[in-house]
Design a protein around this motif. Structure first.
Motif, PDB file in Angstrom:
ATOM      1  N   THR A 181      31.283  39.558  47.125  1.00 41.24           N
ATOM      2  CA  THR A 181      30.192  39.719  46.164  1.00 41.24           C
ATOM      3  C   THR A 181      30.293  38.729  45.009  1.00 41.24           C
ATOM      4  OG1 THR A 181      30.025  42.075  46.710  1.00 41.24           O
ATOM      5  CG2 THR A 181      29.011  41.347  44.645  1.00 41.24           C
ATOM      6  N   TRP A 182      31.465  38.640  44.375  1.00 46.21           N
ATOM      7  CA  TRP A 182      31.581  37.760  43.213  1.00 46.21           C
ATOM      8  C   TRP A 182      32.922  37.027  43.088  1.00 46.21           C
ATOM      9  CZ3 TRP A 182      35.523  38.874  39.814  1.00 46.21           C
ATOM     10  CH2 TRP A 182      36.069  40.167  39.875  1.00 46.21           C
TER      11      TRP A 182
ATOM     12  N   ARG B 100      33.523  33.167  43.597  1.00 45.36           N
ATOM     13  CA  ARG B 100      33.047  32.188  42.614  1.00 45.36           C
ATOM     14  C   ARG B 100      34.180  31.642  41.740  1.00 45.36           C
ATOM     15  NH1 ARG B 100      27.479  32.457  42.158  1.00 45.36           N
ATOM     16  NH2 ARG B 100      26.478  34.276  43.124  1.00 45.36           N
TER      17      ARG B 100
END
Length: 426
Positions: free
Chosen positions: A184-185, A188
Motif C-alpha cells: 500500500t505505501w 515508496r
C-alpha cells in the motif's frame, strides 16, 4: 600533488561513487518494485502475468531513453563543462526516482498513473544515460595518467553498491511492516531515499571545480559547437570500439544478475540461507575487489587486466551449465566466487579505458554515447533474454551463450586496441 588538487581527487571519487551508485540503486530498486508492487498498484486491470510483464517492460523504456540521454549529456559536457553535466544528470535521475515514490496509483487517478510512471521512467533514462559517462570522465580528468585506473574504478564500484543498497532498503522496509502495508505505501520509502543520495551527491559535486582538461580546452578556444556530430563523422571507429569494450561486462552483469545464477544454484540444491548470504556477500566482495583491480591496472596495464578478466569471465560463462549439471555444491559456490573475481578484473579498468579512447574535446560525448550504445545492443536484449530465452530457443544454454558471445566481442576489441594510445590532449 597540492592539497587543493588532492582534495579535488578525493571529491571526484565521492562524486563518481555516489553518481553511479544512484544509477544502479534506481536500476535494482525498480526491478524489485516491478515484480512486487507495480503490477498491483499501477496495472490492476491486467492479469497478474501481464501486469508483471508490463511493469518490468517499462524498464525497457528507460533503457531506450538512455542513448538519448547520453547524447544530450555528452553535448552539454563537451560544450559547457563536465560540472554542469554532472549536476544535470544527478538532479534528473534523483528527482524522477523520488517522484515515483509520491506518484498516485491507479485506484486514485486511473490511467494517468501508468502514463505518469512511463514519463518518469523516460526522464530517469535520460538522466541515467549520462550519469556513468560523466562520472568516468571527471574521474579520468582529475588525476594524472598513472592513477586513472584506480580512481576511475570507483565509478564502477557503484554497480555493486547500488545493488546492495537497493536490496537492503527493500528488505528492511518489507521486513518492518505487513505485506499489505508494504504494497500500500511502504514501497515508496526506498524511492524517497534517493533524495538523500541526491543531496549528498550535489554537495560533493558543487564542491569540485571544472576539470583541468576542460579548463585547458576553454582557454584554448577548442570547444566544439556540435561535438556529437563530429564524433559520429570523424571518430566512428573509436565509438564502435568503446561500445565493443563495454558490451561484454554489460551483458554479463545483466544476465548473471537478477538472481539468474542464484536461481540455478537454488535448483541445484544450495540452501536458501546460503543463497541469501551470497546475495549480500557478492556485492560486498565486488566493492572490495574493483578498487584493487583498478590499482593493479595502473601497475600492469589497464587493457591487460581487463582482457584477463574478460577471458576468465568467458570461461565461467562457457562452463556455467556443465558445472551446474555435474559439480558438487561446494564446487559450484567456489566457482561462483571465482567468477566474481574475474568480473571485477574485467569491470574495474573499463571506465578509464572507454573514456581514454576519445580526445578531450569529444570525450564526454564519446564516453556516454559508446557506453549507452553497448547498453542498447547488449543489456536491453539481455534483460528480456533472461526471462524468455529458454522458451524461444528451447534450451537453457541460450543466456550463457549470449553472454559468451558478448564477452568475445569485448575481448576482440581489447586485443585490437591494446597498443593504441589514450585520446589526445588528455
Amino acid at each position: 600533488m597540492s592539497s587543493d588538487a588532492s582534495g579535488d581527487v578525493h571529491r571526484s571519487v565521492i562524486v563518481s561513487l555516489i553518481g553511479t551508485t544512484l544509477v544502479w540503486y534506481d536500476f535494482f530498486l525498480y526491478v524489485s518494485a516491478s515484480v512486487l508492487v507495480f503490477n498491483h498498484r499501477f496495472f490492476p486491470y491486467l492479469t497478474p502475468f501481464a501486469g508483471t510483464l508490463m511493469s518490468v517492460g517499462l524498464y525497457g523504456v528507460g533503457l531506450v531513453a538512455r542513448p538519448v540521454g547520453g547524447v544530450l549529456c555528452g553535448h552539454l559536457g563537451d560544450r559547457h563543462g563536465r560540472r554542469p553535466a554532472l549536476v544535470a544528470t544527478l538532479v534528473l535521475t534523483g528527482a524522477s526516482t523520488g517522484l515515483i515514490g509520491v506518484l498516485p496509483t491507479y485506484d486514485r487517478i486511473g490511467l494517468a498513473a501508468p502514463l505518469l510512471l512511463v514519463a518518469l521512467r523516460m526522464l530517469q533514462g535520460l538522466g541515467l544515460g549520462g550519469a556513468w559517462g560523466a562520472a568516468a570522465v571527471v574521474s579520468l580528468e582529475c588525476v594524472p595518467p598513472e592513477r586513472r585506473g584506480r580512481i576511475s574504478s570507483w565509478a564502477q564500484t557503484g554497480a555493486p553498491a547500488g545493488n546492495l543498497l537497493a536490496f537492503g532498503m527493500m528488505t528492511a522496509v518489507s521486513a518492518s511492516m505487513t505485506s499489505e502495508q508494504f504494497v500500500t505505501w511502504g514501497w515508496r520509502l526506498p524511492f524517497l531515499f534517493s533524495a538523500v543520495l541526491v543531496a549528498v551527491g550535489l554537495w560533493a559535486r558543487m564542491r569540485i571545480g571544472e576539470t583541468p582538461v576542460f579548463r585547458a580546452l576553454s582557454s584554448a578556444g577548442a570547444r566544439r559547437e556540435r561535438p556529437v556530430v563530429e564524433l559520429v563523422k570523424d571518430h566512428r571507429g573509436r565509438l564502435l570500439t568503446a561500445a565493443a569494450v563495454a558490451v561484454g561486462a554489460d551483458v554479463a552483469l545483466f544476465t548473471f544478475s537478477f538472481g539468474y545464477v542464484l536461481t540455478f544454484l537454488n535448483v541445484a540444491g544450495v540452501p536458501f540461507t546460503a543463497l541469501l548470504a551470497l546475495t549480500v556477500l557478492s556485492p560486498l566482495a565486488l566493492i572490495a575487489l574493483i578498487p584493487l583491480f583498478g590499482l593493479l591496472s595502473d601497475r600492469c596495464g589497464r587493457r591487460r587486466v581487463c582482457l584477463a578478466g574478460t577471458v576468465a569471465t568467458a570461461v565461467w560463462a562457457a562452463g556455467f551449465l556443465p558445472l551446474v549439471r555435474a559439480a558438487s555444491l561446494p564446487v559450484l559456490v567456489v566457482a561462483y566466487l571465482l567468477a566474481l573475481v574475474a568480473f571485477a578484473a574485467m569491470y574495474a579498468p573499463q571506465a578509464a579505458i572507454v573514456a581514454g579512447l576519445f580526445p578531450s574535446h569529444l570525450r564526454l560525448s564519446g564516453t556516454t554515447t559508446g557506453y549507452q550504445l553497448a547498453g542498447l545492443l547488449g543489456s536491453t536484449l539481455a534483460a528480456f533474454l533472461t526471462t524468455r530465452a529458454a522458451g524461444w530457443f528451447h534450451t537453457s544454454a541460450a543466456v550463457p551463450a549470449y553472454a559468451l558471445a558478448a564477452l568475445l566481442v569485448s575481448g576482440g576489441a581489447l586485443l585490437i586496441t591494446r597498443h593504441a594510445p589514450e585520446g589526445a590532449d588528455t
